[in-house]
Design a protein around this motif. Structure first.
Motif: not given
Length: 151
Positions: A136-151
């Motif tokens: 779902p869109l809200d999960q995509i938002e969270k997961l993309v943000k999390h991945e970019l923060d971890a990079a």
């Protein structure tokens, strides 16, 4: 750390469908809106091939070997990356986005990266090697943000 700025496009894709998203807010609280959806009808190879695989003569007397049939399903997946690249190129030429984040499995990212025009490749600010097309869109938002923060 790469930030998802306002107006950044996020393309979430696998080898059969793509979701074009635009960030409406900032990195702290990303809010994606759907700009477009693309989907390819790609039935299994057995439903796409018209003929049986061919046979070829071997070196021995009266011997023949079967040849591999074309994997039409896999070819369509690879063509999808090229088609997606063309769509992104057209959108970049229209000035629809200045920065782009690609989200796809590593294999699809590789196919897409190879197909991208330089003009589009120059706008890619991050890649997320995950398959998120069925989230779902809200999960995509969270997961993309999390991945970019971890990079």
């Amino acid at each position: 750390m790469t930030e998802i700025k306002q107006g950044t496009w996020v393309v979430v894709t696998d080898s059969e469908k793509a979701l074009f998203l635009r960030n409406l807010t900032d990195h702290q609280n990303p809010n994606f809106e759907v700009v477009a959806k693309e989907e390819q009808d790609n039935p299994p190879s057995r439903e796409q091939g018209a003929n049986r695989p061919g046979r070829m003569h071997d070196s021995g007397p009266n011997q023949k070997s079967a040849m591999d049939d074309t994997d039409w399903h896999q070819l369509a997946k690879e063509r999808f990356a090229a088609d997606l690249s063309e769509r992104l190129y057209a959108r970049a030429h229209r000035g629809d986005f200045d920065s782009l984040i690609l989200v796809a499995s590593p294999q699809v990212l590789g196919n897409l990266r190879a197909a991208l025009h330089k003009e589009v490749a120059d706008k890619v600010i991050a890649e997320v090697p995950k398959t998120l097309t069925n989230h779902p869109l809200d999960q995509i938002e969270k997961l993309v943000k999390h991945e970019l923060d971890a990079a």
